[in-house]
Scaffold this motif. Structure first.
Motif, short mmCIF file in Angstrom:
data_model
loop_
_atom_site.label_atom_id
_atom_site.label_comp_id
_atom_site.label_asym_id
_atom_site.label_seq_id
_atom_site.Cartn_x
_atom_site.Cartn_y
_atom_site.Cartn_z
N ARG A 30 0.83 -1.21 0.00
CA ARG A 30 0.00 0.00 0.00
C ARG A 30 0.86 1.26 0.00
O ARG A 30 1.99 1.27 0.51
CB ARG A 30 -0.94 -0.01 1.21
N SER B 294 -10.46 -5.91 -0.32
CA SER B 294 -9.70 -5.87 -1.56
C SER B 294 -10.58 -6.32 -2.72
O SER B 294 -11.41 -7.23 -2.57
CB SER B 294 -8.47 -6.79 -1.49
N LYS C 217 -1.55 -2.71 -6.13
CA LYS C 217 -2.63 -2.02 -6.80
C LYS C 217 -2.25 -1.75 -8.25
O LYS C 217 -1.13 -1.33 -8.54
CB LYS C 217 -2.95 -0.71 -6.08
#
Length: 845
Positions: free
Chosen positions: A375, A444, A479
């Motif tokens: 993250r 998620s 991501k």
């Protein structure tokens, strides 16, 4: 033989058997049945039961000839002065002829059924059975509703392994490099091993690598240690595996590269061999009698297929891929009796023609979870954690639209629940869509959408992809947020002198980068002397927080016959201009299969470049690829513009083991076939395996082959070789291979040499019209003492036998001889005899 003769011949054989038995019993008196008098000998056979064939006929067929399409056998008897069917046995139906299940059940249920008036048994409105008493001809008359279309199988199940004994196949890849830069050098090597030990359908697979061989930083890793049995449509696997070996249906991206100690079981099996050449939806036809089916596309004949009477699926595996309409015409006795339009649905994107199936797998075990936090653009490692994992996955294919594939996996680990699903939809031959989605309990989620569209008439194609998602609180996921689009244009459709253009653009919103690529290629010249092509393009790299980078290139590619290619051009890297030259050549029938070299030199230097390179700096590299019977690989060397150099080697092959011997090959599959030719000297022949040719040399040959497959093997002479062989036994074989299997074929092969020569007497004359024998045959000299005969190189001895019984043996030197050889004048001294049967021969003692 006409139809009537065929029927009478069949009945005659059955009658002989019946009459032979009846003659042993007391003959009965003649019997009258429905105004027909049955002779005593036939009546006795009928009382005991006489086997009579049943033929099938379409009710609407106006042809007066009798049918010769046999579908069953009946035991015909006489009961209460009436003909009766005692029992009916359906035959193996010919040419994929299929009756409906209802009619099959009615026919099989005919037991002790009286024919009544001696002419007909009505089964139902769709079928009836009739008897012509005069010739004992039984005929099943059906209409179209009584027939089922014979559908071609979309899959078949692999049989048992033909490798009876314990065997092992070890694949290896070895790499090594040596580099030198600024007065220092270093080197290192690695070795990757993949070994499969098997006993029939059971196998154990071990996979690992050793890095840093020859250095102090040597490291070894084992990636897989798995037992597997994939047989008869079900797969069991257990051991130390990765996600794909644990289950092979759907994705498990949330686990990254974690190691799993677990087990899996399900019906997702490699032993179910699926066909992808048939149309997704069957194209069926009905023939009222034996005839042909013609398939046309846009007025052009694509296929002619022959069938007997009945309903059938067309064999569309012979037709081109694509989605298009065809005209299907049924031709009986040269006359078109029906015609219709059908749709062929075959696309390369669909990997199987099998629809309506459902595959599943269950799995579970211990997970060695690699916890990393990605993250906020970070890469924070929290070590590994041993935890549980369990899940189930499933997939199905449906014939909706032009094919729909659905697959999903639901799994949990370390108190996380995850579902990953995928749907692939082929809307038409031009348009397809794929959607992947992931949803986890820690919030998620991820979505990947991809579309592909082919422009009509081959003008080009368009594609696009969108990936985005959110990283939750617990999963170790990165991501991604990007959009990618692209297009290709076939400009030759607009003007014949143009080429093809490709454009693509990817925008990665997560790291703030955009990559744009434009490529254009065009043929400038093509004839028997060679071809010349132009390639040019621009690549642009754009970042939010740094200067853009732009590359440009222009290349001319020249291809010369005999496998030589020359490429020359210029390129620009962010203001620096380079000249490039590359030469590559392919070699046939050589250990060196290809070799090449390239040179690049800086022509122009950007003013702001502080790298210290001068405009005269150049870089060069070369390579050579080799392929031997036991190993294959590539050797390369390079020199960069900063005077550093590098040499590398990559090599691969396989070693197999059976209970009797070791074998080596240059292949990398984990199953194989050994052919022991046992050539005494140099020799060459050919093995054709499922239509592909493999050369055979030396005493034995190990050919690696993909597992989970059936292979038809045929041994033959190599048409490109001077050698001639006689394959006495073992010419054809059929083998079924599972992972680690090694099937060994031991054919009896004779290496033949055709020898020519003359046999000379001690007095200088020649043995004319004299017999010569050898291990495999005989011949006779002509009036001049000359002869020609084939000799087995393993036994290169010829024996001359004169009319008086004298014997002369000559041992021929055929070392390194191939094909044919002139052996010259052979001096021959007759050997003394040791015995005489007649007492008339001289020189006997």
């Amino acid at each position: 033989m006409d139809n009537l003769g065929y029927v009478r011949g069949t009945l005659f054989a059955g009658l002989l058997l019946s009459i032979n038995q009846s003659l042993l019993a007391n003959p009965t008196a003649p019997v009258k049945v429905n105004n027909y008098v049955i002779p005593a000998v036939f009546a006795n056979a009928l009382y005991q039961g006489m086997t009579v064939p049943i033929f099938i006929r379409y009710a609407g067929d106006t042809n007066t000839q009798r049918s010769n399409q046999k579908i069953a056998e009946a035991i015909l008897t006489i009961k209460d002065n009436e003909f009766a069917i005692q029992q009916v046995t359906l035959s193996d139906l010919p040419d994929r002829t299929e009756l409906s299940p209802k009619i099959k059940a009615m026919i099989a249920g005919l037991q002790n059924k009286s024919i009544g008036d001696g002419k007909r048994i009505i089964l139902n409105k769709d079928a009836s059975l009739s008897l012509e008493t005069r010739s004992f001809y039984l005929e099943l008359t059906v209409n179209r509703e009584a027939m089922n279309a014979a559908i071609l199988p979309r899959s078949n199940m692999l049989g048992e392994s033909t490798a009876e004994h314990l065997s092992s196949v070890l694949n290896y890849t070895f790499g090594s490099y040596y580099s030198q830069y600024g007065g220092s050098d270093n080197s290192s090597s690695y070795l990757t091993l993949d070994n499969t030990l098997s006993l029939r359908e059971h196998h154990v697979n071990l996979n690992g690598s050793v890095y840093g061989i020859g250095t102090s930083d040597r490291e070894s890793k084992v990636y897989r240690a798995m037992y597997e049995r994939d047989f008869a449509g079900h797969r069991l696997a257990m051991g130390m595996v990765d996600t794909w070996n644990l289950q092979s249906i759907a994705s498990m991206n949330a686990l990254n590269s974690s190691r799993i100690y677990g087990a899996s079981y399900g019906n997702k099996s490699s032993t179910q061999i699926e066909d992808n050449t048939l149309s997704l939806t069957p194209v069926t036809v009905f023939l009222p009698a034996a005839g042909e089916v013609h398939v046309y596309r846009n007025g052009k004949l694509l296929s002619i297929q022959n069938f007997s009477m009945g309903s059938y699926e067309l064999d569309t595996s012979r037709l081109p891929f694509g989605i298009y309409d065809v005209d299907v015409k049924v031709i009986i006795n040269g006359r078109e009796v029906s015609s219709r339009t059908a749709n062929i649905n075959k696309t390369f994107a669909r990997k199987s023609s099998l629809t309506g199936n459902f595959t599943w797998q269950m799995f579970g075990g211990n997970l060695e979870y690699d916890r990393t936090d990605y993250r906020d653009h970070k890469n924070t490692r929290y070590g590994k954690k041993n935890t549980w994992i369990a899940g189930v996955s499933g997939a199905t294919s449906q014939p909706w639209l032009s094919g729909v594939n659905l697959k999903s996996t639901l799994y949990g680990f370390d108190n996380n629940g995850v579902n990953e699903s995928e749907v692939s939809v082929i809307l038409s031959d031009a348009f397809s869509f794929n959607q992947q989605a992931m949803l986890a309990t820690d919030s998620s989620w991820q979505s990947i959408s991809t579309v592909n569209y082919s422009l009509p008439e081959g003008y080009g194609s368009l594609w696009g992809s969108r990936q985005y998602g959110h990283v939750g609180n617990r999963l170790s996921m990165q991501k991604n947020d990007y959009v990618s689009i692209g297009a290709t244009a076939n400009l030759r459709k607009a003007a014949s002198f143009l080429g093809s253009l490709s454009v693509s653009r990817t925008n990665n919103k997560y790291n703030g980068s955009t990559y744009t690529n434009v490529d254009y290629s065009q043929s400038l010249l093509a004839n028997r002397y060679g071809s010349v092509a132009l390639r040019t393009g621009i690549q642009n790299y754009q970042y939010d927080d740094r200067t853009n980078l732009r590359d440009k290139y222009v290349n001319i590619d020249i291809s010369i016959p005999f496998g030589t290619t020359v490429s020359a051009g210029v390129s620009s890297q962010n203001g620096d201009m380079l000249a490039n030259l590359k030469v590559q050549k392919q070699f046939d029938d050589s250990v060196i299969t290809s070799a090449g070299a390239s040179v690049s030199k800086r022509l122009k230097q950007k003013n702001s470049d502080d790298s210290g390179y001068s405009s005269g700096d150049f870089a060069a590299n070369g390579f050579a690829s080799y392929d031997t019977k036991y190993n294959t690989g590539t050797v390369s060397a390079s020199r960069s513009s900063d005077n550093s150099s590098n040499i590398s080697l990559s090599s691969q092959g396989s070693i197999a083991w059976t209970q009797k011997d070791f074998y080596a090959s240059n292949g990398t599959q984990n199953a194989g076939l050994v052919v022991n030719t046992n050539f005494s000297e140099k020799g060459k022949m050919m093995a054709q395996i499922n239509g592909q040719s493999y050369p055979l040399t030396g005493k034995s040959n190990f050919i690696t082959l993909p597992p989970y497959a059936e292979y038809n093997v045929e041994l033959m002479n190599d048409k490109n070789s001077e050698d001639s062989v006689d394959i006495v036994s073992g010419r054809r074989s059929k083998v079924v291979l599972y992972p680690g299997n090694l099937s060994v074929i031991n054919p009896e092969v004779k290496q033949l040499v055709t020898v020519f020569g003359r046999v000379k007497r001690p007095d200088g004359s020649y043995y004319a019209n004299t017999d010569i024998h050898n291990h495999i045959g005989k011949t006779r000299t002509d009036d001049k003492g000359e002869f020609a005969m084939d000799v087995d190189k393993r036994y290169p001895v010829i024996t001359l036998l004169d009319k008086n019984g004298g014997i002369c043996e000559a041992d021929l030197n055929l070392t390194d001889v191939r094909g044919a050889a002139w052996v010259g004048e052979i001096p021959c001294q007759m050997q003394q005899q040791t015995a005489s049967r007649t007492g008339d021969l001289e020189n006997v003692y």
